[in-house]
Design a protein around this motif. Structure first.
Motif, PDB file in Angstrom:
ATOM      1  N   GLU A  44       0.801  -1.261  -0.085  1.00 37.71           N
ATOM      2  CA  GLU A  44      -0.015  -0.026   0.033  1.00 37.71           C
ATOM      3  C   GLU A  44       0.812   1.363  -0.113  1.00 37.71           C
ATOM      4  O   GLU A  44       0.514   2.320  -0.676  1.00 37.71           O
ATOM      5  N   SER A  45       1.958   1.450   0.723  1.00 36.98           N
ATOM      6  CA  SER A  45       2.680   2.561   1.010  1.00 36.98           C
ATOM      7  C   SER A  45       3.481   2.980  -0.445  1.00 36.98           C
ATOM      8  O   SER A  45       3.722   4.080  -0.563  1.00 36.98           O
ATOM      9  N   CYS A  47       1.999   1.868  -3.466  1.00 38.03           N
ATOM     10  CA  CYS A  47       1.020   2.253  -4.629  1.00 38.03           C
ATOM     11  C   CYS A  47       0.974   3.673  -4.940  1.00 38.03           C
ATOM     12  O   CYS A  47       0.707   3.990  -6.192  1.00 38.03           O
ATOM     13  N   SER A  61      -3.541  -3.409  -4.324  1.00 34.97           N
ATOM     14  CA  SER A  61      -2.798  -3.033  -2.936  1.00 34.97           C
ATOM     15  C   SER A  61      -2.744  -4.011  -1.992  1.00 34.97           C
ATOM     16  O   SER A  61      -3.964  -4.514  -1.801  1.00 34.97           O
ATOM     17  N   PRO A  63      -2.526  -4.230   1.767  1.00 35.49           N
ATOM     18  CA  PRO A  63      -2.391  -3.365   2.901  1.00 35.49           C
ATOM     19  C   PRO A  63      -1.555  -3.617   4.260  1.00 35.49           C
ATOM     20  O   PRO A  63      -1.338  -4.797   4.478  1.00 35.49           O
TER      21      PRO A  63
END
Length: 448
Positions: A44-45, A47, A61, A63
């Motif tokens: 996620e970080s 994306c 993504s 998470p």
């Protein structure tokens, strides 16, 4: 990207580092251009730094509540735990869609992924982001099975040139450094036993001997060089850049400065990638060497490295040099003003220079870089390697001399001619009917 023309769905799982994600994204674009549905799994970080998906490529993504560890050893275990919790759920979710997943393409260092794939009835393909030669060295020198001694000055391995100790990957010689990474790189050999396909970001003629040797034993496919199509075959019209940049490049500043250079091939481009760090003494020697080389230079110094620059260096630059925090490397290497790449010899940077016909000055640091430098200087003969002193520091005189040798002296002409040859061969590999193009087509046909 072209529309989806069949029901095949490939899931791509890169390790979350820029140098690992970009080649796997580029490979995904090649698959998508053949009508294959592709989903790329990204934490996620990261994306947020990826462009929106288009055509038949989707980005899923992953998470996570906590931030990825800055310690590189710990980051591998963190990623393993995170993905192990979510990968099965993602695959099961997609299995009920119009395009159920058929194949998992995973970064070769994530060897645990092949077991998950097979447990879920999928085929698994390991994607090696380093050269075929590096994988062969790890294969032959696995400490669990290797009987090859390191007590001499030279190491002889099947299908490879004679290698001095310092030309081996650092994880072999520096046994006390990065123990977790050392264990990880050798664990990649599991892929040779378990994976259904082995993909290498290289092309046949670049590493002919080792590719031919490996093909007699394992289902390997060369699918590179994986750089945007506009710099090679131009067959993928929208493929103009990589899918990720964790650093914001100074595009306009770099290109405007390069455009102002009136003489072609007059600029030395200096960059050590996204990870390599230099000590303050080495930074001072490099800065002085660049200034005394009497060549124009464009030097990438990441924000975390700026404090190591010598005092008053920036004020002395004048129009001779430009220092930036990051740059659009492919555009820089492709620019007519650039005549040399002063590089750490990371595999992605090496492939980019070869594909764009730029001779190199090699200053490797760790991992696969010493071996890549060996091939650059002695096998492909597209560059020279600087010689470090007894304290491991490359002096300013050595730096200036090496630059002038590539940029101004007779040897530089030969290096440029060789670099141009490899540029042509790299394009031929991905052209329609080229070796890498055929390998990708064969893979797509095999999963239909």
């Amino acid at each position: 990207m072209e529309e989806i023309t069949n029901k095949d769905h490939v899931l791509v799982l890169p390790f979350p580092m820029q140098g690992h994600i970009n080649p796997m994204v580029q490979f995904s674009k090649r698959l998508a251009s053949r009508g294959v549905k592709v989903t790329i799994l990204i934490i996620e970080s990261i994306c947020k730094n990826m462009p929106k998906a288009s055509g038949s490529i989707n980005i899923e993504s992953i998470p996570h509540d906590d931030s990825p560890p800055e310690n590189i050893d710990k980051s591998f275990e963190w990623f393993h735990v995170l993905v192990s919790k979510t990968l099965t759920k993602i695959i099961e979710k997609l299995s009920y869609s119009e395009y159920p997943v058929k194949v998992l393409v995973y970064d070769s260092i994530s060897t645990w992924a092949i077991d998950i794939a097979h447990q879920l009835g999928l085929k698994g393909a390991a994607f090696f982001t380093q050269s075929c030669s590096i994988s062969a060295i790890y294969y032959h020198m696995d400490p669990e099975i290797s009987k090859i001694p390191l007590d001499g000055s030279l190491v002889s391995l099947p299908s490879l040139p004679l290698l001095e100790k310092e030309e081996l990957p650092s994880f072999i010689c520096e046994i006390d450094l990065y123990p977790a990474i050392k264990e990880l790189v050798f664990s990649q050999n599991i892929n040779f036993k378990k994976a259904d396909w082995l993909f290498f970001n290289t092309f046949d003629v670049l590493e002919k001997e080792v590719v031919d040797w490996m093909r007699t034993k394992y289902p390997i496919k060369t699918i590179g060089p994986t750089i945007p199509s506009m710099y090679l075959d131009k067959r993928l019209k929208e493929d103009e850049e990589y899918g990720l940049s964790l650093f914001k490049p100074n595009d306009e500043v770099c290109m405007k400065w390069l455009d102002s250079r009136e003489t072609a091939a007059s600029v030395v481009y200096v960059s050590f990638g996204s990870l390599a760090t230099l000590g303050e003494i080495q930074m001072e020697e490099l800065a002085s060497g660049l200034m005394t080389s009497n060549c124009y230079f464009l030097w990438v110094v990441r924000a975390t490295e700026e404090n190591k620059l010598p005092k008053e260096f920036m004020s002395k630059l004048s129009e001779k040099g430009l220092v930036v925090k990051w740059c659009p490397q492919l555009d820089v290497l492709a620019h007519r003003a650039v005549g040399c790449f002063f590089t750490h010899c990371g595999w992605n940077s090496t492939l980019e220079a070869l594909s764009l016909g730029v001779p190199m000055v090699a200053m490797p640091h760790w991992s696969d870089q010493p071996t890549n430098a060996k091939f650059i200087s002695d096998v492909w003969q597209t560059g020279i390697r600087v010689k470090a002193g007894e304290n491991g520091v490359v002096t300013r005189d050595e730096i200036a001399h090496s630059i002038r040798e590539v940029m101004e002296e007779k040897k530089g002409i030969m290096l440029k001619e060789n670099a141009t040859k490899w540029k042509i061969l790299a394009k031929e590999a991905v052209d329609e009917g080229g070796s890498s193009d055929k390998n990708i087509e064969e893979f797509v046909s095999s999963i239909m």
